[in-house]
Design a protein around this motif. Structure first.
Motif, PDB file in Angstrom:
ATOM      1  N   GLU A 186    -100.074  -8.623   1.572  1.00  0.00           N
ATOM      2  CA  GLU A 186    -100.212  -7.548   0.594  1.00  0.00           C
ATOM      3  C   GLU A 186    -101.600  -6.936   0.692  1.00  0.00           C
ATOM      4  O   GLU A 186    -102.590  -7.648   0.842  1.00  0.00           O
ATOM      5  N   CYS A 187    -101.666  -5.614   0.609  1.00  0.00           N
ATOM      6  CA  CYS A 187    -102.953  -4.923   0.775  1.00  0.00           C
ATOM      7  C   CYS A 187    -102.950  -3.681  -0.108  1.00  0.00           C
ATOM      8  O   CYS A 187    -102.672  -2.577   0.359  1.00  0.00           O
ATOM      9  N   LYS A 188    -103.258  -3.851  -1.401  1.00  0.00           N
ATOM     10  CA  LYS A 188    -103.174  -2.738  -2.348  1.00  0.00           C
ATOM     11  C   LYS A 188    -104.486  -2.432  -3.052  1.00  0.00           C
ATOM     12  O   LYS A 188    -104.530  -1.576  -3.911  1.00  0.00           O
ATOM     13  N   GLY A 189    -105.548  -3.137  -2.710  1.00  0.00           N
ATOM     14  CA  GLY A 189    -106.789  -2.968  -3.454  1.00  0.00           C
ATOM     15  C   GLY A 189    -107.518  -1.682  -3.121  1.00  0.00           C
ATOM     16  O   GLY A 189    -107.136  -0.912  -2.255  1.00  0.00           O
ATOM     17  N   GLY A 190    -108.624  -1.456  -3.836  1.00  0.00           N
ATOM     18  CA  GLY A 190    -109.465  -0.296  -3.551  1.00  0.00           C
ATOM     19  C   GLY A 190    -109.491   0.702  -4.684  1.00  0.00           C
ATOM     20  O   GLY A 190    -108.584   0.764  -5.521  1.00  0.00           O
ATOM     21  N   LEU A 191    -110.561   1.517  -4.688  1.00  0.00           N
ATOM     22  CA  LEU A 191    -110.765   2.482  -5.763  1.00  0.00           C
ATOM     23  C   LEU A 191    -110.164   3.845  -5.470  1.00  0.00           C
ATOM     24  O   LEU A 191    -110.052   4.666  -6.354  1.00  0.00           O
ATOM     25  N   MET A 192    -109.810   4.096  -4.212  1.00  0.00           N
ATOM     26  CA  MET A 192    -109.361   5.437  -3.842  1.00  0.00           C
ATOM     27  C   MET A 192    -107.938   5.425  -3.304  1.00  0.00           C
ATOM     28  O   MET A 192    -107.687   5.817  -2.165  1.00  0.00           O
ATOM     29  N   GLN A 193    -107.000   4.939  -4.131  1.00  0.00           N
ATOM     30  CA  GLN A 193    -105.598   5.017  -3.760  1.00  0.00           C
ATOM     31  C   GLN A 193    -105.094   6.428  -4.043  1.00  0.00           C
ATOM     32  O   GLN A 193    -105.787   7.259  -4.619  1.00  0.00           O
ATOM     33  N   ARG A 194    -103.871   6.709  -3.658  1.00  0.00           N
ATOM     34  CA  ARG A 194    -103.379   8.086  -3.734  1.00  0.00           C
ATOM     35  C   ARG A 194    -103.446   8.693  -5.140  1.00  0.00           C
ATOM     36  O   ARG A 194    -103.874   9.846  -5.280  1.00  0.00           O
ATOM     37  N   PRO A 195    -103.060   7.995  -6.205  1.00  0.00           N
ATOM     38  CA  PRO A 195    -103.170   8.626  -7.534  1.00  0.00           C
ATOM     39  C   PRO A 195    -104.591   9.061  -7.867  1.00  0.00           C
ATOM     40  O   PRO A 195    -104.803  10.155  -8.417  1.00  0.00           O
ATOM     41  N   GLU A 196    -105.587   8.225  -7.519  1.00  0.00           N
ATOM     42  CA  GLU A 196    -106.973   8.579  -7.794  1.00  0.00           C
ATOM     43  C   GLU A 196    -107.400   9.818  -6.995  1.00  0.00           C
ATOM     44  O   GLU A 196    -108.096  10.700  -7.512  1.00  0.00           O
TER      45      GLU A 196
END
Length: 428
Positions: A155-165
């Protein structure tokens, strides 16, 4: 004690509460998740067209096009959430739908940045256009890193700049630029004594967030890469047991072959008969499929793991023995059997769907999903056929306890489309 939900998840659930009435209206109107996703793509094409028209017909001080484009970006972004909710509430989830959504999201984002870069270059914001292009690269790599990592089973979902952001930043900054331009003036510039060039102008309301996005998206992609590296290294450690254990319990791990339809198996293989007569497990609650192998009749059962009548989403499959040679009692797997041989790992995909794989043989991906009758089945794709799996049989002829001679793996089940019984073999 129940773990507190992250702020991002709370916000997402709050938005779902607001949009669910509209989602139910779309379902009643007959819209499918793929149709909603397509509408989002069309709206993003409209955003790009607004930027392009603004580049061709507007002037450098006219920010109205940017404002209208920002409003449409936010409206189009709403459909990114609607398609998933339509799938969930309308019970129309599918593996292809997930793929279709991901592909069209990438197209939407690429087309959006095309319009932004075109506008900035046309109005001679050269450095800002470079940052927009770098933000595009980072956005694609954030998505690609996740897709590639999940393809490797982590699983790799972390981070501050995902698509909604990213959608919110672009939409809000563009809309703010268009709204504040009349207040600041189209030629507003802020100078600091001692610096020969201005440090802020009206367009900066839009371009500064793009600069931040250019940096943060690439940091997010890099962080996902390093997190995936650690997860993969840990996975390799836990799935590479000592050779003695591995050879003793491994029934799949040494297999490397190709799949053949039963009708195409060579005659000498088709005529093979098991050396012993295997029983058929009966009256096993929530049974999905079972595994049998030479040289004894003890059987591995894979069943739904229910707790208080509900599927355990963290561990949806319970694997255990029926010891037919020992009064036919049920028995849990040992730690070594569960960790190195017969254990099943599950990865939640969406809604009621899971990807399954044996810890000792990951080349045979299986899918646990609900059917139209709300019953759970395990599906396998064999020779371009979708098979409801009922039995896995391993033909072992000779060898040793430490190195069994696995001749073939046989998959038995029902063709999901035709309902016909299906037998497929993987020759070793």
């Amino acid at each position: 004690m129940q773990q507190a939900l992250p702020l991002r998840t709370k916000l997402q659930l709050g938005i779902y509460t607001l949009i669910n009435p509209f989602v139910r209206l779309l379902i009643r109107l007959g819209l499918t998740p793929n149709m909603v996703t397509t509408i989002g793509l069309v709206l993003n094409i409209g955003v790009a067209l607004i930027f392009i028209v603004g580049a061709e017909q507007g002037n450098r001080g006219d920010f109205s096009y940017i404002g209208w484009a920002g409003a449409l970006v936010l409206f189009a972004g709403l459909f990114d959430m609607l398609d998933g909710q339509v799938a969930r509430l309308g019970k129309m989830s599918s593996l292809y739908g997930a793929l279709f959504d991901s592909v069209l999201d990438r197209y939407s984002e690429l087309i959006l940045f095309l319009g932004i870069c075109y506008y900035l270059i046309a109005h001679h914001y050269f450095f800002s256009s470079l940052f927009a292009f770098v933000a595009l690269i980072g956005s694609m790599m954030v998505s690609y890193t996740r897709a590639r990592a999940e393809g490797l089973g982590i699983e790799c979902k972390g981070g501050l700049m995902q698509r909604p952001e990213r959608v919110v930043i672009i939409g809000v900054s563009a809309l703010a630029c268009g709204c504040f331009a009349p207040l600041l003036g189209h030629d507003f510039k802020l100078y600091i004594p001692g610096i020969p060039v201005h440090v802020f102008e009206t367009m900066t309301i839009f371009t500064l967030p793009l600069m931040v996005m250019a940096i943060m998206t690439n940091i997010t992609a890099f962080n996902r890469l390093t997190d995936s590296k650690k997860a993969l290294e840990e996975k390799e450690k836990t799935t590479t047991p000592p050779k003695a254990f591995m050879l003793a319990f491994l029934l799949f791990g040494s297999v490397a072959g190709y799949s053949l339809p039963a009708s195409r198996v060579a005659p000498e293989h088709r005529q093979d008969k098991p050396m012993i007569s295997f029983p058929t497990p009966k009256n096993i609650p929530n049974q999905l499929f079972y595994i049998q192998r030479d040289p004894n009749v003890n059987t591995i059962i894979c069943a739904l793991n229910l707790k208080n009548g509900q599927l355990d989403k963290n561990d949806p499959v319970h694997v255990f023995w029926i010891r037919y040679t020992e009064q036919s009692q049920q028995q849990e797997l040992s730690y070594i059997q569960r960790t190195f041989a017969y254990g099943v790992k599950a990865r939640h995909m969406r809604n009621e769907e899971y990807e399954l794989s044996f810890v000792s043989y990951k080349k045979l991906p299986l899918h646990l999903a609900k059917s139209g009758t709300n019953d759970y089945y395990v599906y396998a794709n064999v020779n371009q056929k979708k098979v409801i799996l009922k039995r896995i049989y391993l033909r072992i002829e000779g060898g040793t306890m430490w190195m069994p001679n696995v001749k073939y793996i046989q998959l038995e089940g029902t063709n999901a489309l035709t309902g016909e019984s299906t037998v497929e073999r993987i020759m070793v």
